[in-house]
Design a protein around this motif. Sequence first.
Motif, PDB file in Angstrom:
ATOM      1  N   GLU A   1       0.747  -1.060  -0.085  1.00 18.44           N
ATOM      2  CA  GLU A   1      -0.020  -0.139  -0.116  1.00 18.44           C
ATOM      3  C   GLU A   1       0.870   1.225  -0.148  1.00 18.44           C
ATOM      4  OE1 GLU A   1      -3.171   0.376  -0.427  1.00 18.44           O
ATOM      5  OE2 GLU A   1      -3.122  -1.832  -0.928  1.00 18.44           O
ATOM      6  N   ASN A   2       1.982   1.337   0.825  1.00 20.08           N
ATOM      7  CA  ASN A   2       2.867   2.393   0.576  1.00 20.08           C
ATOM      8  C   ASN A   2       3.329   2.653  -0.584  1.00 20.08           C
ATOM      9  OD1 ASN A   2       2.655   2.892   3.493  1.00 20.08           O
ATOM     10  ND2 ASN A   2       4.611   1.683   4.107  1.00 20.08           N
ATOM     11  N   ALA A   3       3.743   1.818  -1.416  1.00 20.40           N
ATOM     12  CA  ALA A   3       4.277   1.574  -2.699  1.00 20.40           C
ATOM     13  C   ALA A   3       3.334   2.527  -3.637  1.00 20.40           C
ATOM     14  CB  ALA A   3       4.728   0.402  -3.357  1.00 20.40           C
ATOM     15  N   GLY A   4       1.947   1.875  -3.513  1.00 17.87           N
ATOM     16  CA  GLY A   4       0.750   2.408  -4.238  1.00 17.87           C
ATOM     17  C   GLY A   4       0.580   3.944  -4.162  1.00 17.87           C
ATOM     18  N   ARG A   5       0.663   4.298  -2.549  1.00 18.26           N
ATOM     19  CA  ARG A   5       0.364   5.676  -2.360  1.00 18.26           C
ATOM     20  C   ARG A   5       1.463   6.607  -3.073  1.00 18.26           C
ATOM     21  NH1 ARG A   5      -1.568   3.605   2.232  1.00 18.26           N
ATOM     22  NH2 ARG A   5       0.313   3.762   3.201  1.00 18.26           N
TER      23      ARG A   5
ATOM     24  N   ASP B   1       0.638   5.336 -12.196  1.00 18.34           N
ATOM     25  CA  ASP B   1      -0.403   4.355 -11.762  1.00 18.34           C
ATOM     26  C   ASP B   1      -0.046   3.436 -10.636  1.00 18.34           C
ATOM     27  OD1 ASP B   1      -2.559   2.465 -11.623  1.00 18.34           O
ATOM     28  OD2 ASP B   1      -2.305   1.872 -13.840  1.00 18.34           O
ATOM     29  N   PRO B   2      -0.871   3.771  -9.303  1.00 15.04           N
ATOM     30  CA  PRO B   2      -0.436   2.806  -8.282  1.00 15.04           C
ATOM     31  C   PRO B   2      -0.697   1.445  -8.564  1.00 15.04           C
ATOM     32  CG  PRO B   2      -2.798   3.947  -8.086  1.00 15.04           C
ATOM     33  CD  PRO B   2      -2.107   4.502  -9.090  1.00 15.04           C
ATOM     34  N   GLU B   3      -1.481   0.899  -9.488  1.00 16.15           N
ATOM     35  CA  GLU B   3      -1.698  -0.521  -9.629  1.00 16.15           C
ATOM     36  C   GLU B   3      -0.372  -1.108 -10.124  1.00 16.15           C
ATOM     37  OE1 GLU B   3      -3.929  -2.394  -8.383  1.00 16.15           O
ATOM     38  OE2 GLU B   3      -4.659  -0.492  -7.589  1.00 16.15           O
ATOM     39  N   ILE B   4       0.452  -0.323 -11.207  1.00 16.67           N
ATOM     40  CA  ILE B   4       1.710  -0.800 -11.498  1.00 16.67           C
ATOM     41  C   ILE B   4       2.667  -0.973 -10.374  1.00 16.67           C
ATOM     42  CG2 ILE B   4       2.561   1.274 -12.311  1.00 16.67           C
ATOM     43  CD1 ILE B   4       3.245  -2.301 -14.078  1.00 16.67           C
ATOM     44  N   ALA B   5       2.641  -0.073  -9.633  1.00 15.62           N
ATOM     45  CA  ALA B   5       3.557  -0.045  -8.487  1.00 15.62           C
ATOM     46  C   ALA B   5       3.092  -1.175  -7.500  1.00 15.62           C
ATOM     47  CB  ALA B   5       3.588   1.057  -7.709  1.00 15.62           C
TER      48      ALA B   5
ATOM     49  N   VAL C   1       4.325  -4.609  -9.040  1.00 16.12           N
ATOM     50  CA  VAL C   1       5.816  -4.861  -8.815  1.00 16.12           C
ATOM     51  C   VAL C   1       6.177  -4.992  -7.570  1.00 16.12           C
ATOM     52  CG1 VAL C   1       8.126  -3.624  -9.080  1.00 16.12           C
ATOM     53  CG2 VAL C   1       6.418  -3.447 -10.912  1.00 16.12           C
ATOM     54  N   TRP C   2       5.733  -4.077  -6.495  1.00 17.15           N
ATOM     55  CA  TRP C   2       6.116  -4.411  -5.102  1.00 17.15           C
ATOM     56  C   TRP C   2       5.470  -5.730  -4.826  1.00 17.15           C
ATOM     57  CZ3 TRP C   2       7.932  -0.006  -6.669  1.00 17.15           C
ATOM     58  CH2 TRP C   2       8.802   0.411  -5.950  1.00 17.15           C
ATOM     59  N   ARG C   3       4.542  -6.201  -5.201  1.00 17.44           N
ATOM     60  CA  ARG C   3       3.935  -7.611  -4.557  1.00 17.44           C
ATOM     61  C   ARG C   3       4.906  -8.515  -5.130  1.00 17.44           C
ATOM     62  NH1 ARG C   3      -0.257  -8.759  -2.002  1.00 17.44           N
ATOM     63  NH2 ARG C   3      -1.541  -6.955  -2.471  1.00 17.44           N
ATOM     64  N   LEU C   4       5.456  -8.683  -6.302  1.00 20.99           N
ATOM     65  CA  LEU C   4       6.424  -9.537  -6.690  1.00 20.99           C
ATOM     66  C   LEU C   4       7.500  -9.393  -5.883  1.00 20.99           C
ATOM     67  CD1 LEU C   4       7.303 -11.735  -8.860  1.00 20.99           C
ATOM     68  CD2 LEU C   4       8.030  -9.539 -10.257  1.00 20.99           C
ATOM     69  N   LEU C   5       8.149  -8.074  -5.503  1.00 20.40           N
ATOM     70  CA  LEU C   5       9.297  -7.758  -4.769  1.00 20.40           C
ATOM     71  C   LEU C   5       9.161  -8.380  -3.407  1.00 20.40           C
ATOM     72  CD1 LEU C   5      12.088  -6.525  -4.795  1.00 20.40           C
ATOM     73  CD2 LEU C   5      10.959  -4.291  -4.091  1.00 20.40           C
TER      74      LEU C   5
END
Length: 101
Positions: free
Chosen positions: A63-67, A75-79, A82-86
């Motif tokens: 959520e922090n990455a999205g914000r 686009d918060p969804e791309i972040a 990517v962060w979910r994978l990371l």
Amino acid sequence: MTTPVLPQDCLDMAELRKQIDRLDVELVELLVARAGYIDRAIELKKDNGWPARIPDRVEEVIENAGREAETRGLDPEIAKTVWRLLVEWSVQREAQVIREE
């Protein structure tokens, strides 16, 4: 190291690609640094008897990455993707070591 050039100042595709490649190197360097912190997290989690996956923290990081992305016009969804994978990679890295010892 290539000198940074703003996207609008790239005069051709060769220069644009050069800048993308430069950024990719920087991103890899940041991922290497982040992995170092994950390795330290492994040690601290083992010392405290904590599991590799702490679900509330996983969601907080994503959520922090999205914000942050949204604040900066990405686009918060791309972040989040990517962060979910990371984060999943990080948890798996932690889990392998914590389970082994």
